[in-house]
Design an enzyme around this catalytic site. Structure first.
Site, PDB file in Angstrom:
ATOM      1  N   GLY A  21       3.373   1.527   2.175  1.00 15.39           N
ATOM      2  CA  GLY A  21       3.759   1.682   3.576  1.00 15.39           C
ATOM      3  C   GLY A  21       5.246   1.801   3.799  1.00 15.39           C
ATOM      4  O   GLY A  21       5.679   2.437   4.765  1.00 15.39           O
ATOM      5  N   TRP A  65       6.200 -13.532   3.178  1.00 17.78           N
ATOM      6  CA  TRP A  65       5.817 -13.046   4.512  1.00 17.78           C
ATOM      7  C   TRP A  65       5.584 -14.232   5.452  1.00 17.78           C
ATOM      8  O   TRP A  65       4.647 -14.252   6.233  1.00 17.78           O
ATOM      9  CB  TRP A  65       4.576 -12.140   4.424  1.00 17.78           C
ATOM     10  CG  TRP A  65       4.822 -10.904   3.640  1.00 17.78           C
ATOM     11  CD1 TRP A  65       5.652  -9.873   3.978  1.00 17.78           C
ATOM     12  CD2 TRP A  65       4.285 -10.555   2.366  1.00 17.78           C
ATOM     13  NE1 TRP A  65       5.654  -8.913   2.993  1.00 17.78           N
ATOM     14  CE2 TRP A  65       4.815  -9.302   1.995  1.00 17.78           C
ATOM     15  CE3 TRP A  65       3.380 -11.184   1.509  1.00 17.78           C
ATOM     16  CZ2 TRP A  65       4.486  -8.673   0.802  1.00 17.78           C
ATOM     17  CZ3 TRP A  65       3.054 -10.560   0.318  1.00 17.78           C
ATOM     18  CH2 TRP A  65       3.608  -9.315  -0.029  1.00 17.78           C
ATOM     19  N   SER A  68      -0.155  -6.146  -7.245  1.00 13.18           N
ATOM     20  CA  SER A  68       1.186  -5.839  -6.766  1.00 13.18           C
ATOM     21  C   SER A  68       1.680  -6.939  -5.834  1.00 13.18           C
ATOM     22  O   SER A  68       2.838  -7.352  -5.900  1.00 13.18           O
ATOM     23  CB  SER A  68       1.187  -4.491  -6.038  1.00 13.18           C
ATOM     24  OG  SER A  68       2.483  -4.169  -5.594  1.00 13.18           O
ATOM     25  N   HIS A  83       4.272  -7.478   9.546  1.00  8.95           N
ATOM     26  CA  HIS A  83       3.028  -6.883   9.049  1.00  8.95           C
ATOM     27  C   HIS A  83       1.846  -7.230   9.966  1.00  8.95           C
ATOM     28  O   HIS A  83       0.824  -7.762   9.527  1.00  8.95           O
ATOM     29  CB  HIS A  83       2.741  -7.326   7.615  1.00  8.95           C
ATOM     30  CG  HIS A  83       3.624  -6.673   6.598  1.00  8.95           C
ATOM     31  ND1 HIS A  83       3.463  -5.355   6.231  1.00  8.95           N
ATOM     32  CD2 HIS A  83       4.687  -7.142   5.893  1.00  8.95           C
ATOM     33  CE1 HIS A  83       4.387  -5.050   5.313  1.00  8.95           C
ATOM     34  NE2 HIS A  83       5.148  -6.103   5.113  1.00  8.95           N
ATOM     35  N   THR A 118       5.648  12.155  -3.144  1.00  9.42           N
ATOM     36  CA  THR A 118       5.614  12.005  -4.595  1.00  9.42           C
ATOM     37  C   THR A 118       4.525  11.025  -5.009  1.00  9.42           C
ATOM     38  O   THR A 118       4.387   9.954  -4.416  1.00  9.42           O
ATOM     39  CB  THR A 118       6.976  11.493  -5.109  1.00  9.42           C
ATOM     40  OG1 THR A 118       8.002  12.376  -4.647  1.00  9.42           O
ATOM     41  CG2 THR A 118       6.998  11.438  -6.620  1.00  9.42           C
ATOM     42  N   THR A 177       0.827  -1.212   0.000  1.00 11.66           N
ATOM     43  CA  THR A 177       0.000   0.000   0.000  1.00 11.66           C
ATOM     44  C   THR A 177       0.864   1.266   0.000  1.00 11.66           C
ATOM     45  O   THR A 177       0.341   2.365   0.194  1.00 11.66           O
ATOM     46  CB  THR A 177      -0.919   0.031   1.238  1.00 11.66           C
ATOM     47  OG1 THR A 177      -0.113  -0.004   2.419  1.00 11.66           O
ATOM     48  CG2 THR A 177      -1.893  -1.133   1.239  1.00 11.66           C
TER      49      THR A 177
END
Length: 430
Positions: free
Chosen positions: A126, A229, A218, A177, A342, A124
């Site tokens: 992060g 993960w 993604s 996470h 950005t 996302t």
């Protein structure tokens, strides 16, 4: 009938009435005693079974599922009357955005015992936002970063206490996470252990959401490159998810050869509706026990919980609106970034998305239906909050034109961070 007979009959009637009244009274007293007895018996049973008798002894088949929530609780979660005015005081999410806007005493105070907690959902943006927090905030005492360890010390101006709980400031202390359920049950004790003392803190939760189709694709491409993960704990209900509850979707160590159809077809792949799951209170749906309730009800409660928690945390942003995120964050926390966020609209997932046929795209949308509804909900409130903040600022145009322009400037290579995220996720979990 003589006078004496009348008197005797009257006396008899009075006696019968007295006896009847006495019996009724005795019956009431007996009934009360029985009710009190059974009430005390029930109370004793609750106390005994709840606190003194172990689960293994007091049930023929041990079941570690959490207590079933009442219909009232579920309906309260699903209430359509969800507004910015909902307080977070009863949700476990710490200080809410509304609390910060309406009450000065609930503004973030770095000199007190306030802590920002970043709920980092995969893919996302992060990683970029997390580094902005430790590298680019204009602080009285800037974070001190160690390149080799990929960690920073983010201490308060007057003492060595953490004001930020995130991947780059404390590491993955609550698991790789960690989601809402893991963080809310873990952060306080981990900070106590880290600082060697118990402190009463106020928590300010932060998170980012992303367009669900782009985020899912993604993650798919990320898994193809070798990410798993695998160090995530999925802790809920006092224990991590078991292999029976959450089987692996692949054999071996990685899933690098996976096709999009195989990735989407695995029912245990947490990539689908990941944002909704990670923002929801999973104890409401029996954690990862899919037999706790039917799938339709499970989805309904999980989505409602995620929506409520989203509005109850201090800050959320959307990956597609970086400048809005920056402005809302700065105005909410009264802090300034030394760089302008950005916006990158051309990403690997965007390129891959353009190559999907209609059937593939529809499949991805279908299995991420909860995330799509949550994202649209979040988008509505993000713009609503932005409009309110803009209206309050008489110097908005000047602020907006010079967002991120401070005397100190920090270089930040967004593209490089995207490339190195896979390695970071697999290694930096302590």
């Amino acid at each position: 009938m003589g006078f004496t007979d009348v008197v005797v009959q009257s006396d008899c009637e009075r006696l019968l009435k007295d006896i009847q009244m006495r019996r009724k009274t005795e019956h009431r007293i007996t009934l009360r005693k029985l009710v009190m007895f059974f009430a005390l018996l029930t109370l004793f049973g609750i106390i005994y079974f709840g606190y003194f008798c172990s689960d293994n002894r007091c049930s023929f088949s041990y079941n570690p599922k959490p207590a079933i929530y009442s219909e009232w609780t579920v309906m309260n979660l699903l209430s359509t009357n969800i507004t910015d005015f909902k307080s977070a005081k009863d949700t476990g999410t710490g200080v809410s955005y509304n609390d910060m806007q309406s009450e000065n005493q609930l503004r973030f105070d770095m000199n007190a015992h306030d802590v920002m907690v970043f709920l980092h959902i995969q893919k996302t943006g992060g990683t970029s936002f997390g580094r902005h927090l430790v590298q680019d905030l204009d602080l009285q005492r800037p974070c001190t970063c160690q390149r080799k360890r990929k960690l920073c010390y983010c201490f308060r101006p007057s003492r060595n206490e953490n004001w930020l709980f995130s991947r780059y400031s404390t590491g993955w202390k609550c698991g790789l996470h960690a989601d809402f359920t893991e963080l809310t049950g873990c952060v306080d004790s981990e900070l106590d252990k880290n600082e060697g003392k118990s402190i009463k803190r106020r928590y300010f939760y932060l998170t980012l959401l992303r367009d669900p189709v782009s985020r899912y694709l993604s993650e798919y491409k990320h898994v193809q490159r070798g990410a798993t993960w695998r160090m995530s704990r999925h802790w809920c209900g006092g224990h991590p998810a078991s292999l029976e509850e959450l089987p692996k979707c692949y054999n071996g160590t990685f899933w690098t050869d996976v096709t999009l159809n195989s990735f989407a077809d695995c029912p245990y792949n947490l990539a689908a509706n990941r944002q909704t799951r990670m923002l929801a209170d999973l104890s409401l749906i029996g954690c990862y026990n899919s037999s706790y309730m039917n799938q339709e009800e499970r989805n309904r409660v999980m989505l409602a919980s995620a929506k409520r928690n989203l509005l109850s945390i201090a800050f959320f942003g959307l990956t597609e609106y970086q400048k809005l995120n920056q402005y809302i964050f700065e105005e909410t926390f009264n802090l300034r970034f030394a760089v302008t966020f950005t916006q990158h609209n051309t990403t690997l997932s965007a390129v891959y998305k353009s190559l999907l046929n209609a059937e593939e795209l529809e499949k991805v949308k279908k299995i991420n239906a909860l995330d799509i509804e949550l994202y649209n909900f979040a988008k509505h409130y993000l713009f609503r909050r932005f409009e309110k903040l803009r209206a309050k600022n008489p110097n908005f145009k000047e602020r907006w034109a010079h967002l991120g322009q401070l005397p100190s400037q920090t270089a930040f290579d967004w593209e490089k961070e995207v490339e190195t995220e896979a390695a970071d996720n697999e290694v930096n979990y302590t």
